[in-house]
Write an enzyme that holds these catalytic residues in place. Structure first.
Site, mmCIF file in Angstrom:
data_model
loop_
_atom_site.group_PDB
_atom_site.id
_atom_site.type_symbol
_atom_site.label_atom_id
_atom_site.label_comp_id
_atom_site.label_asym_id
_atom_site.label_seq_id
_atom_site.Cartn_x
_atom_site.Cartn_y
_atom_site.Cartn_z
ATOM 1 N N GLY A 162 0.840 -1.200 0.000
ATOM 2 C CA GLY A 162 0.000 0.000 0.000
ATOM 3 C C GLY A 162 0.873 1.246 0.000
ATOM 4 N N VAL B 114 16.956 8.462 -1.826
ATOM 5 C CA VAL B 114 17.762 7.322 -2.299
ATOM 6 C C VAL B 114 18.538 7.739 -3.548
ATOM 7 C CG1 VAL B 114 17.604 5.011 -3.363
ATOM 8 C CG2 VAL B 114 16.279 5.535 -1.301
ATOM 9 N N ARG C 169 19.296 10.801 -4.650
ATOM 10 C CA ARG C 169 20.301 11.848 -4.390
ATOM 11 C C ARG C 169 21.523 11.274 -3.671
ATOM 12 N NH1 ARG C 169 18.415 17.129 -5.543
ATOM 13 N NH2 ARG C 169 20.345 17.889 -4.641
ATOM 14 N N ARG D 102 0.967 -5.115 -4.997
ATOM 15 C CA ARG D 102 1.209 -6.264 -4.114
ATOM 16 C C ARG D 102 1.370 -7.452 -5.055
ATOM 17 N NH1 ARG D 102 -2.977 -3.509 -0.896
ATOM 18 N NH2 ARG D 102 -1.944 -2.695 0.938
ATOM 19 N N ASP E 94 5.509 -5.001 5.888
ATOM 20 C CA ASP E 94 6.069 -6.325 6.189
ATOM 21 C C ASP E 94 6.049 -7.288 4.995
ATOM 22 O OD1 ASP E 94 3.343 -6.506 6.352
ATOM 23 O OD2 ASP E 94 3.290 -7.576 8.259
ATOM 24 N N GLY E 95 5.017 -7.179 4.133
ATOM 25 C CA GLY E 95 4.969 -8.038 2.937
ATOM 26 C C GLY E 95 6.157 -7.749 2.032
ATOM 27 N N THR F 211 4.557 2.591 5.681
ATOM 28 C CA THR F 211 3.164 2.159 5.779
ATOM 29 C C THR F 211 2.427 3.029 6.796
ATOM 30 O OG1 THR F 211 1.661 0.440 6.634
ATOM 31 C CG2 THR F 211 3.948 0.236 7.288
ATOM 32 N N ASP G 171 0.129 2.198 8.553
ATOM 33 C CA ASP G 171 -0.290 1.383 9.697
ATOM 34 C C ASP G 171 0.703 1.482 10.859
ATOM 35 O OD1 ASP G 171 -2.215 0.623 7.883
ATOM 36 O OD2 ASP G 171 -1.315 -1.322 7.436
ATOM 37 N N ASP H 263 2.946 -0.467 11.676
ATOM 38 C CA ASP H 263 2.893 -1.753 12.379
ATOM 39 C C ASP H 263 4.156 -2.600 12.213
ATOM 40 O OD1 ASP H 263 2.549 -2.222 9.691
ATOM 41 O OD2 ASP H 263 0.896 -3.628 9.926
ATOM 42 N N ARG I 269 -16.839 16.548 13.733
ATOM 43 C CA ARG I 269 -17.276 16.961 15.068
ATOM 44 C C ARG I 269 -18.178 18.207 15.007
ATOM 45 N NH1 ARG I 269 -16.002 15.996 20.290
ATOM 46 N NH2 ARG I 269 -14.052 14.889 19.962
ATOM 47 N N ARG J 181 -5.145 -1.874 9.131
ATOM 48 C CA ARG J 181 -5.172 -3.328 8.948
ATOM 49 C C ARG J 181 -5.386 -4.030 10.298
ATOM 50 N NH1 ARG J 181 -3.811 -6.085 4.294
ATOM 51 N NH2 ARG J 181 -2.713 -4.307 3.439
ATOM 52 N N GLY K 134 -9.700 13.831 20.821
ATOM 53 C CA GLY K 134 -10.464 13.795 22.071
ATOM 54 C C GLY K 134 -11.703 12.931 21.931
ATOM 55 N N ALA K 135 -11.502 11.709 21.407
ATOM 56 C CA ALA K 135 -12.648 10.818 21.157
ATOM 57 C C ALA K 135 -13.325 10.392 22.458
ATOM 58 C CB ALA K 135 -12.168 9.589 20.392
ATOM 59 N N GLU L 24 -9.970 -0.300 11.972
ATOM 60 C CA GLU L 24 -10.634 -1.289 11.102
ATOM 61 C C GLU L 24 -10.402 -2.723 11.593
ATOM 62 O OE1 GLU L 24 -9.211 -1.579 7.070
ATOM 63 O OE2 GLU L 24 -7.145 -1.182 7.638
ATOM 64 N N GLN M 89 -6.966 8.489 3.698
ATOM 65 C CA GLN M 89 -5.864 8.540 4.674
ATOM 66 C C GLN M 89 -4.512 8.243 4.039
ATOM 67 O OE1 GLN M 89 -7.622 6.496 8.582
ATOM 68 N NE2 GLN M 89 -8.503 5.735 6.684
HETATM 69 O O1 F6P Z 1 -1.456 -1.322 4.766
HETATM 70 C C1 F6P Z 1 -1.987 -0.096 4.416
HETATM 71 C C2 F6P Z 1 -3.469 -0.195 4.242
HETATM 72 O O2 F6P Z 1 -3.977 1.083 3.892
HETATM 73 C C3 F6P Z 1 -4.241 -0.730 5.455
HETATM 74 O O3 F6P Z 1 -4.424 0.233 6.457
HETATM 75 C C4 F6P Z 1 -5.522 -1.206 4.819
HETATM 76 O O4 F6P Z 1 -6.106 -2.239 5.580
HETATM 77 C C5 F6P Z 1 -5.043 -1.724 3.490
HETATM 78 O O5 F6P Z 1 -3.799 -1.097 3.209
HETATM 79 C C6 F6P Z 1 -5.970 -1.442 2.345
HETATM 80 O O6 F6P Z 1 -5.472 -2.062 1.220
HETATM 81 P P1 F6P Z 1 -5.938 -1.756 -0.287
HETATM 82 O O7 F6P Z 1 -5.219 -0.527 -0.733
HETATM 83 O O8 F6P Z 1 -5.513 -2.947 -1.047
HETATM 84 O O9 F6P Z 1 -7.410 -1.514 -0.258
#
Ligand code: F6P
Length: 323
Positions: free
Chosen positions: A13, A25, A27, A74, A105-106, A127, A129, A131, A156, A173, A187-188, A225, A254
Protein backbone atom coordinates in the site's frame (compact mmCIF):
# COMPACT_ATOMS: atom_id res chain seq x y z
CA UNK A 1 33.23 -5.36 -4.41
CA UNK A 2 32.33 -1.67 -4.84
CA UNK A 3 28.77 -1.19 -5.99
CA UNK A 4 28.01 0.86 -9.12
CA UNK A 5 24.32 0.65 -9.82
CA UNK A 6 21.28 0.33 -7.54
CA UNK A 7 17.52 0.08 -7.91
CA UNK A 8 14.73 1.49 -5.78
CA UNK A 9 11.10 0.37 -5.60
CA UNK A 10 7.92 1.00 -3.64
CA UNK A 11 5.69 -1.95 -2.83
CA UNK A 12 2.47 -2.73 -0.95
CA UNK A 13 0.00 0.00 0.00
CA UNK A 14 1.34 3.45 -0.82
CA UNK A 15 2.15 5.90 1.97
CA UNK A 16 2.70 9.66 1.88
CA UNK A 17 6.45 10.15 2.13
CA UNK A 18 7.41 7.41 -0.34
CA UNK A 19 8.29 10.08 -2.94
CA UNK A 20 10.66 12.03 -0.64
CA UNK A 21 12.22 8.68 0.24
CA UNK A 22 12.78 7.77 -3.43
CA UNK A 23 14.26 11.23 -3.94
CA UNK A 24 16.63 10.74 -1.03
CA UNK A 25 17.76 7.32 -2.30
CA UNK A 26 18.49 8.79 -5.73
CA UNK A 27 20.30 11.85 -4.39
CA UNK A 28 22.42 9.76 -2.02
CA UNK A 29 23.26 7.33 -4.83
CA UNK A 30 24.32 10.18 -7.10
CA UNK A 31 26.32 11.69 -4.25
CA UNK A 32 28.28 8.43 -4.11
CA UNK A 33 28.71 8.38 -7.88
CA UNK A 34 26.28 5.48 -8.34
CA UNK A 35 23.70 5.01 -11.06
CA UNK A 36 20.14 4.70 -9.79
CA UNK A 37 17.16 3.00 -11.44
CA UNK A 38 13.53 3.21 -10.42
CA UNK A 39 11.79 -0.17 -10.53
CA UNK A 40 8.13 0.38 -11.30
CA UNK A 41 5.07 -1.36 -9.87
CA UNK A 42 6.82 -2.94 -6.90
CA UNK A 43 8.33 -6.42 -7.13
CA UNK A 44 6.41 -6.97 -10.39
CA UNK A 45 8.74 -4.46 -12.02
CA UNK A 46 11.75 -6.45 -10.98
CA UNK A 47 10.24 -9.59 -12.50
CA UNK A 48 9.47 -7.91 -15.81
CA UNK A 49 12.42 -5.49 -15.93
CA UNK A 50 10.17 -2.42 -15.80
CA UNK A 51 12.87 0.12 -14.91
CA UNK A 52 13.58 3.78 -15.49
CA UNK A 53 16.83 5.68 -15.00
CA UNK A 54 16.50 8.23 -12.19
CA UNK A 55 18.56 11.40 -11.89
CA UNK A 56 18.28 14.86 -10.31
CA UNK A 57 15.79 15.96 -12.96
CA UNK A 58 13.15 13.27 -12.78
CA UNK A 59 13.10 13.34 -8.99
CA UNK A 60 12.78 17.14 -8.95
CA UNK A 61 9.84 18.55 -6.97
CA UNK A 62 8.54 15.23 -5.74
CA UNK A 63 9.45 15.92 -2.10
CA UNK A 64 6.00 17.42 -1.56
CA UNK A 65 4.00 14.90 -3.58
CA UNK A 66 1.85 12.16 -2.08
CA UNK A 67 1.64 8.67 -3.62
CA UNK A 68 4.64 7.20 -5.38
CA UNK A 69 6.00 8.15 -8.81
CA UNK A 70 7.22 4.55 -9.14
CA UNK A 71 3.69 3.12 -8.75
CA UNK A 72 3.17 0.26 -6.37
CA UNK A 73 1.66 -3.22 -6.29
CA UNK A 74 1.21 -6.26 -4.11
CA UNK A 75 2.89 -8.89 -6.26
CA UNK A 76 1.52 -12.43 -6.00
CA UNK A 77 4.07 -13.72 -8.49
CA UNK A 78 6.99 -12.49 -6.44
CA UNK A 79 5.78 -14.63 -3.54
CA UNK A 80 6.63 -17.71 -5.61
CA UNK A 81 10.10 -19.19 -6.06
CA UNK A 82 9.73 -18.79 -9.81
CA UNK A 83 8.96 -15.07 -9.47
CA UNK A 84 11.93 -14.57 -7.17
CA UNK A 85 14.24 -16.35 -9.60
CA UNK A 86 12.99 -14.14 -12.45
CA UNK A 87 13.59 -11.02 -10.32
CA UNK A 88 17.08 -12.26 -9.45
CA UNK A 89 17.78 -12.80 -13.15
CA UNK A 90 16.65 -9.21 -13.88
CA UNK A 91 19.09 -7.90 -11.26
CA UNK A 92 21.91 -9.91 -12.88
CA UNK A 93 20.98 -8.86 -16.41
CA UNK A 94 20.75 -5.16 -15.54
CA UNK A 95 23.79 -5.29 -13.27
CA UNK A 96 21.90 -4.01 -10.23
CA UNK A 97 24.26 -4.35 -7.26
CA UNK A 98 21.65 -3.52 -4.66
CA UNK A 99 17.95 -2.82 -4.19
CA UNK A 100 16.22 -0.42 -1.81
CA UNK A 101 12.65 -1.61 -1.13
CA UNK A 102 10.19 0.78 0.52
CA UNK A 103 7.03 -0.76 2.00
CA UNK A 104 5.57 -2.82 4.83
CA UNK A 105 6.07 -6.33 6.19
CA UNK A 106 4.97 -8.04 2.94
CA UNK A 107 7.62 -6.05 1.08
CA UNK A 108 10.21 -7.08 3.66
CA UNK A 109 9.38 -10.76 3.28
CA UNK A 110 9.91 -10.39 -0.46
CA UNK A 111 13.21 -8.63 0.17
CA UNK A 112 14.33 -11.42 2.45
CA UNK A 113 13.60 -14.00 -0.26
CA UNK A 114 15.54 -11.99 -2.80
CA UNK A 115 18.45 -11.63 -0.43
CA UNK A 116 18.51 -15.45 -0.05
CA UNK A 117 18.99 -15.60 -3.83
CA UNK A 118 22.10 -13.46 -3.46
CA UNK A 119 20.75 -9.99 -4.23
CA UNK A 120 21.76 -7.17 -1.86
CA UNK A 121 18.62 -5.62 -0.39
CA UNK A 122 17.89 -2.94 2.19
CA UNK A 123 14.30 -2.20 3.28
CA UNK A 124 12.68 1.01 4.46
CA UNK A 125 9.42 0.94 6.46
CA UNK A 126 6.71 2.84 4.61
CA UNK A 127 3.16 2.16 5.78
CA UNK A 128 0.46 4.32 7.36
CA UNK A 129 -0.29 1.38 9.70
CA UNK A 130 3.00 1.97 11.58
CA UNK A 131 2.89 -1.75 12.38
CA UNK A 132 6.55 -2.72 11.90
CA UNK A 133 7.83 -4.00 15.23
CA UNK A 134 11.49 -3.03 14.89
CA UNK A 135 10.84 0.65 14.27
CA UNK A 136 9.01 3.22 16.26
CA UNK A 137 8.11 5.08 13.07
CA UNK A 138 7.04 4.14 9.55
CA UNK A 139 6.92 6.65 6.70
CA UNK A 140 3.37 7.84 6.05
CA UNK A 141 2.01 7.56 9.58
CA UNK A 142 2.16 11.25 10.44
CA UNK A 143 0.49 12.42 7.23
CA UNK A 144 -2.23 9.78 7.50
CA UNK A 145 -2.87 10.64 11.14
CA UNK A 146 -3.14 14.35 10.36
CA UNK A 147 -5.51 13.68 7.47
CA UNK A 148 -7.75 11.60 9.74
CA UNK A 149 -7.59 14.23 12.48
CA UNK A 150 -8.60 16.98 10.08
CA UNK A 151 -11.54 14.92 8.80
CA UNK A 152 -12.74 14.04 12.29
CA UNK A 153 -12.49 17.67 13.45
CA UNK A 154 -14.82 18.55 10.59
CA UNK A 155 -17.18 15.75 11.50
CA UNK A 156 -17.28 16.96 15.07
CA UNK A 157 -18.67 20.33 13.99
CA UNK A 158 -21.76 18.79 12.48
CA UNK A 159 -22.07 16.11 15.18
CA UNK A 160 -22.06 18.84 17.80
CA UNK A 161 -24.68 20.95 15.99
CA UNK A 162 -27.02 17.99 15.69
CA UNK A 163 -26.13 16.48 19.09
CA UNK A 164 -25.31 13.20 17.42
CA UNK A 165 -23.08 10.23 17.88
CA UNK A 166 -20.47 9.52 15.21
CA UNK A 167 -18.64 6.25 14.60
CA UNK A 168 -15.49 6.71 12.51
CA UNK A 169 -13.48 3.84 11.08
CA UNK A 170 -9.75 4.43 10.73
CA UNK A 171 -7.36 2.27 8.66
CA UNK A 172 -4.51 0.22 10.14
CA UNK A 173 -5.17 -3.33 8.95
CA UNK A 174 -4.63 -5.52 12.06
CA UNK A 175 -3.01 -2.77 14.10
CA UNK A 176 -4.47 0.05 16.17
CA UNK A 177 -1.54 2.52 16.21
CA UNK A 178 -3.20 4.92 13.79
CA UNK A 179 -6.62 4.76 15.49
CA UNK A 180 -5.14 5.20 18.95
CA UNK A 181 -3.07 8.22 17.95
CA UNK A 182 -5.96 9.80 16.07
CA UNK A 183 -8.41 9.03 18.88
CA UNK A 184 -6.18 10.80 21.40
CA UNK A 185 -5.67 13.76 19.08
CA UNK A 186 -9.38 14.36 18.48
CA UNK A 187 -10.46 13.80 22.07
CA UNK A 188 -12.65 10.82 21.16
CA UNK A 189 -15.36 9.59 23.51
CA UNK A 190 -14.15 6.02 22.95
CA UNK A 191 -11.37 4.37 20.94
CA UNK A 192 -11.45 0.71 19.93
CA UNK A 193 -8.22 -1.01 18.86
CA UNK A 194 -7.51 -4.66 18.05
CA UNK A 195 -4.67 -4.91 20.57
CA UNK A 196 -7.08 -4.58 23.49
CA UNK A 197 -9.95 -7.01 24.23
CA UNK A 198 -13.21 -5.09 23.83
CA UNK A 199 -15.95 -5.09 26.45
CA UNK A 200 -18.66 -3.24 24.50
CA UNK A 201 -20.60 -2.07 27.54
CA UNK A 202 -17.53 -0.84 29.43
CA UNK A 203 -15.58 0.56 26.44
CA UNK A 204 -18.40 2.15 24.46
CA UNK A 205 -21.71 2.45 26.28
CA UNK A 206 -20.28 3.51 29.65
CA UNK A 207 -17.94 5.98 27.90
CA UNK A 208 -20.93 7.57 26.15
CA UNK A 209 -22.86 7.70 29.46
CA UNK A 210 -19.86 9.24 31.22
CA UNK A 211 -19.65 11.92 28.52
CA UNK A 212 -23.40 12.59 28.88
CA UNK A 213 -23.09 12.96 32.67
CA UNK A 214 -20.25 15.41 32.00
CA UNK A 215 -22.66 17.55 30.01
CA UNK A 216 -21.82 16.50 26.44
CA UNK A 217 -24.53 15.77 23.90
CA UNK A 218 -22.41 14.54 20.99
CA UNK A 219 -20.07 11.56 20.96
CA UNK A 220 -17.15 10.59 18.78
CA UNK A 221 -16.31 6.88 18.63
CA UNK A 222 -13.08 6.00 16.79
CA UNK A 223 -12.65 2.40 15.71
CA UNK A 224 -9.61 0.79 14.13
CA UNK A 225 -10.63 -1.29 11.10
CA UNK A 226 -8.97 -4.30 12.76
CA UNK A 227 -11.19 -3.92 15.84
CA UNK A 228 -14.52 -4.11 14.03
CA UNK A 229 -16.67 -2.41 11.46
CA UNK A 230 -18.05 1.06 12.14
CA UNK A 231 -21.53 0.04 10.91
CA UNK A 232 -21.69 -2.95 13.26
CA UNK A 233 -20.64 -0.78 16.18
CA UNK A 234 -23.19 1.89 15.25
CA UNK A 235 -25.92 -0.77 15.09
CA UNK A 236 -24.90 -2.11 18.50
CA UNK A 237 -25.01 1.40 20.00
CA UNK A 238 -28.50 1.93 18.55
CA UNK A 239 -29.72 -1.33 19.98
CA UNK A 240 -28.16 -0.73 23.40
CA UNK A 241 -29.14 2.89 24.10
CA UNK A 242 -31.28 4.12 21.21
CA UNK A 243 -28.87 6.67 19.73
CA UNK A 244 -28.79 6.80 15.93
CA UNK A 245 -25.06 7.11 15.12
CA UNK A 246 -23.75 8.35 11.78
CA UNK A 247 -21.04 6.16 10.25
CA UNK A 248 -17.92 7.41 8.45
CA UNK A 249 -15.32 5.11 6.96
CA UNK A 250 -12.32 7.33 6.23
CA UNK A 251 -10.78 4.75 3.89
CA UNK A 252 -8.11 5.51 1.30
CA UNK A 253 -8.25 9.27 1.78
CA UNK A 254 -5.86 8.54 4.67
CA UNK A 255 -3.24 7.28 2.21
CA UNK A 256 -3.15 10.43 0.09
CA UNK A 257 -2.00 14.00 0.38
CA UNK A 258 1.12 16.07 0.70
CA UNK A 259 3.55 14.44 3.15
CA UNK A 260 4.02 16.35 6.40
CA UNK A 261 7.41 17.75 7.38
CA UNK A 262 7.92 14.84 9.77
CA UNK A 263 7.30 12.31 7.00
CA UNK A 264 9.55 14.17 4.55
CA UNK A 265 12.44 14.39 6.99
CA UNK A 266 12.19 10.80 8.25
CA UNK A 267 11.86 9.56 4.66
CA UNK A 268 14.92 11.54 3.68
CA UNK A 269 17.03 10.21 6.56
CA UNK A 270 15.89 6.63 5.97
CA UNK A 271 16.58 6.83 2.23
CA UNK A 272 20.05 8.19 2.94
CA UNK A 273 20.84 5.44 5.46
CA UNK A 274 19.61 2.68 3.13
CA UNK A 275 22.07 3.71 0.42
CA UNK A 276 24.88 4.14 2.95
CA UNK A 277 24.27 0.55 4.07
CA UNK A 278 24.45 -0.79 0.52
CA UNK A 279 27.64 1.21 -0.10
CA UNK A 280 29.10 -0.28 3.09
CA UNK A 281 28.41 -3.76 1.69
CA UNK A 282 25.49 -4.58 3.99
CA UNK A 283 22.45 -6.53 2.87
CA UNK A 284 19.26 -8.08 4.23
CA UNK A 285 18.63 -5.11 6.53
CA UNK A 286 15.66 -2.98 7.61
CA UNK A 287 16.29 0.69 8.34
CA UNK A 288 14.59 1.73 11.58
CA UNK A 289 14.29 4.63 13.95
CA UNK A 290 13.97 4.32 17.69
CA UNK A 291 14.39 6.90 20.45
CA UNK A 292 15.43 9.52 17.92
CA UNK A 293 18.28 7.59 16.32
CA UNK A 294 18.36 5.83 12.96
CA UNK A 295 19.76 2.30 12.83
CA UNK A 296 19.32 -0.98 10.96
CA UNK A 297 18.40 -4.52 11.85
CA UNK A 298 18.49 -7.94 10.14
CA UNK A 299 15.21 -8.53 8.22
CA UNK A 300 14.33 -11.77 10.01
CA UNK A 301 15.08 -10.27 13.39
CA UNK A 302 13.12 -7.11 12.55
CA UNK A 303 10.09 -9.06 11.35
CA UNK A 304 10.04 -11.07 14.57
CA UNK A 305 10.02 -7.99 16.78
CA UNK A 306 6.75 -6.82 18.29
CA UNK A 307 6.28 -3.35 19.72
CA UNK A 308 2.69 -3.60 21.02
CA UNK A 309 0.81 -0.83 22.76
CA UNK A 310 2.65 0.64 25.76
CA UNK A 311 1.01 0.39 29.17
CA UNK A 312 1.27 4.16 29.50
CA UNK A 313 -0.57 4.66 26.20
CA UNK A 314 -3.40 2.39 27.40
CA UNK A 315 -3.63 4.37 30.64
CA UNK A 316 -3.72 7.70 28.82
CA UNK A 317 -6.46 6.35 26.57
CA UNK A 318 -8.53 5.24 29.60
CA UNK A 319 -8.12 8.65 31.25
CA UNK A 320 -8.85 10.72 28.15
CA UNK A 321 -11.98 8.96 26.85
CA UNK A 322 -15.53 9.22 28.14
CA UNK A 323 -15.28 12.94 28.73
O1 F6P B 1 -1.46 -1.32 4.77
C1 F6P B 1 -1.99 -0.10 4.42
C2 F6P B 1 -3.47 -0.19 4.24
O2 F6P B 1 -3.98 1.08 3.89
C3 F6P B 1 -4.24 -0.73 5.45
O3 F6P B 1 -4.42 0.23 6.46
C4 F6P B 1 -5.52 -1.21 4.82
O4 F6P B 1 -6.11 -2.24 5.58
C5 F6P B 1 -5.04 -1.72 3.49
O5 F6P B 1 -3.80 -1.10 3.21
C6 F6P B 1 -5.97 -1.44 2.34
O6 F6P B 1 -5.47 -2.06 1.22
P1 F6P B 1 -5.94 -1.76 -0.29
O7 F6P B 1 -5.22 -0.53 -0.73
O8 F6P B 1 -5.51 -2.95 -1.05
O9 F6P B 1 -7.41 -1.51 -0.26
Amino acid sequence: MAIKRIGVLTSGGDAPGMNPCVRSVVRTALYHGLECYGIRRGWNGLITGDVVRLDEKNIGHIINRGGTILYTARSKEFMTEEGQLRATATCKFLGLDGIVAIGGDGTFRGAQALSRHGVNVVCIPGTIDNDIGCTNYCIGFDTAANTAIECIDKLRDTMQSHERCSVVEVMGRNAGYLAMYVGLAVGATAVLIPEEPIDFNRDVIEKIRQARFNGFTHYMIVVAEGAGSASDIAAQIKEAIGLDPRVTVLGHIQRGGTPTGRDRVNATKMGYLAVELLVAGKTNRIVCTNAGSFTDVDIEEGLNMHKGIQRMEEDVLMAMTGV
